[in-house]
Write a protein that holds these residues in place. Structure first.
Motif, mmCIF file in Angstrom:
data_model
loop_
_atom_site.group_PDB
_atom_site.id
_atom_site.type_symbol
_atom_site.label_atom_id
_atom_site.label_comp_id
_atom_site.label_asym_id
_atom_site.label_seq_id
_atom_site.Cartn_x
_atom_site.Cartn_y
_atom_site.Cartn_z
ATOM 1 N N SER A 181 -4.818 1.808 -3.460
ATOM 2 C CA SER A 181 -3.506 2.306 -3.018
ATOM 3 C C SER A 181 -2.471 1.182 -2.988
ATOM 4 O O SER A 181 -1.288 1.428 -2.790
ATOM 5 N N CYS A 211 0.851 -1.194 0.000
ATOM 6 C CA CYS A 211 0.000 0.000 0.000
ATOM 7 C C CYS A 211 0.889 1.248 0.000
ATOM 8 O O CYS A 211 1.767 1.387 0.857
ATOM 9 N N CYS A 245 -0.006 3.400 3.471
ATOM 10 C CA CYS A 245 0.379 3.015 4.840
ATOM 11 C C CYS A 245 1.472 1.945 4.893
ATOM 12 O O CYS A 245 1.946 1.614 5.972
ATOM 13 N N PHE A 263 1.178 -1.246 4.103
ATOM 14 C CA PHE A 263 0.647 -2.601 4.296
ATOM 15 C C PHE A 263 1.062 -3.495 3.118
ATOM 16 O O PHE A 263 0.984 -3.087 1.974
ATOM 17 N N CYS A 284 -5.342 0.881 6.067
ATOM 18 C CA CYS A 284 -5.670 2.321 6.105
ATOM 19 C C CYS A 284 -6.990 2.640 5.415
ATOM 20 O O CYS A 284 -7.406 3.804 5.406
ATOM 21 N N CYS A 333 -7.416 -1.166 0.934
ATOM 22 C CA CYS A 333 -6.393 -1.515 1.913
ATOM 23 C C CYS A 333 -7.057 -1.863 3.254
ATOM 24 O O CYS A 333 -7.769 -1.032 3.824
HETATM 25 ZN ZN LIG Z 1 -2.964 1.184 3.364
#
Ligand SMILES: [Zn+2]
Length: 392
Positions: A382, A360, A363, A365, A377, A374
């Motif tokens: 993303s 991501c 964030c 991830f 977040c 995601c």
């Molecule tokens: Zn994220």
């Protein structure tokens, strides 16, 4: 933590209580003394309960200490919000409910208290209660943009995409902010749902609506090509997949596998070789090159497949490229050389098994497969294929 918080707040309560008392009894010194001593006994009672680790009873004392009127509404709201932020949902709810129950609140104050209580419920996962409070606010014409934003969060959590689209559109009108990227994703969710039920016509309609909301929506393009492949129209599916190049090149690795499927079923290997070769030289990345190597192998041209991967690895190291190169060499090797290659192959296999090739951008991830929402977040679109030795 909560103990420290309440200790920090009690002096605020002390001041408010004293101030309220002072205003009420300002005319008489004797009565002021009396009010102060009442307040003092409440203060120490609350403190005592805290020290005995009975924070709920301490809150009762505290809430009673603060009379709800125009002067103390703000204090109640601030305290409720503090509790919510500290993760003390039930306590925040008690304070905000206590506030709403007071008949003396002005329309504005009541609306604000409702909005705060709605957020408490949302945080506590009580989506139904939260939804009805934010809907009530909308009907009253209070906190419209904020209420719509919260309703959007609720419908997203409930995966009610039609309602999510509706409130997102209303939010755009009220706030002047654009949510077209999210709206396109909601249409894609609806398309996904139809696709899962093999209802291709409505699925395609949703893809088109997604692209009308956001013409750069890669997810809608990928879904559209999938529907076209299901309908047996591989020629159109190839055309659709090639459109990703005009949308967002970071997602190009995603088109390679469906493209290969289409080219295989049409038997258009030369065209495949040409397009994948172009993608690989124009944008780099290992996936188009591995797709090209697969086409070359399929045509019996293993030498060229090996040469192209080796040349690419010299420029850009890649575990997936190395894994494929070993695979190609294994075909013609024997004895000790083959045993050594098998050791290397096991190493690359393990490295690839452990890797998380998507990340991501908001964030950080990491995911094993491409996801459009995601989970960390809650951002849409993303998560993308990662670059570098282990990724593209
Ligand atoms: Zn994220």
């Amino acid at each position: 933590m909560e103990l420290a918080l309440l200790f920090a707040l009690l002096p605020v309560a002390a001041f408010s209580g004293w101030w309220v008392a002072r205003r009420q009894f300002a005319s008489s010194d004797a009565r002021e003394n009396c009010a102060n001593s009442e307040f003092s006994s409440d203060y120490f009672k609350g403190l005592n309960l805290l020290l005995n680790e009975q924070p709920d009873k301490a809150i009762d004392v505290f809430v009673n200490m603060l009379q709800v009127d125009n002067d103390t509404v703000e204090t109640h709201l601030a305290l409720g919000n503090l509790f919510r932020r500290q993760g003390e949902g039930e306590r925040a709810i008690r304070i905000h409910q206590n506030l709403i129950a007071r008949p003396t609140l002005s329309k504005k104050q009541r609306a604000l208290a409702l909005f705060e209580l709605g957020q408490d419920y949302l945080r506590a996962g009580l989506l139904g209660r939260s939804e009805s409070l934010f809907t009530e606010l909308l009907e009253q014409g209070e906190y419209r943009a904020e209420a719509l934003e919260k309703l959007l969060a609720i419908y997203t959590q409930e995966r009610d995409w039609e309602k999510a689209i509706d409130v997102a559109r209303r939010f755009e009108q009220v706030s002047g902010r654009h949510l077209n990227l999210s709206i396109a994703q909601f249409y894609c969710e609806l398309a996904d749902g139809f696709l899962a039920k093999a209802e291709y016509r409505p699925a395609l309609k949703m893809c088109k609506r997604a692209l009308a909301a956001d013409k750069q929506c890669v997810r809608a393009t990928l879904l559209k090509s999938k529907i076209e492949r299901h309908g047996g129209d591989c020629k159109q599916a190839i055309k659709t997949l090639k459109h990703v190049e005009k949308q967002e090149v970071q997602y190009l690795p995603e088109i390679v596998e469906p493209l290969l499927e289409c080219y295989h079923s049409l038997g258009k290997f030369e065209e495949a070789e040409q397009y994948l070769g172009y993608l690989s030289s124009e944008y780099g990345g290992i996936t188009p090159l591995l797709g090209l190597a697969e086409i070359l192998r399929h045509q019996g041209n293993e030498k060229e497949a090996t040469d192209r991967i080796a040349a690419s690895l010299r420029e850009r190291p890649s575990v997936r490229g190395l894994d494929q190169l070993i695979e190609l060499h294994l075909v013609n090797s024997q004895g000790v050389a083959r045993d050594n290659l098998l050791i290397l192959k096991e190493l690359t296999r393990r490295l690839l098994e452990e890797k998380l090739p998507y990340r991501c951008g908001s964030c950080g991830f990491k995911a094993k497969t491409l996801r459009w929402h995601c989970p960390s977040c809650k951002e849409w679109a993303s998560i993308r294929p990662i670059q570098g030795v282990i990724g593209e």
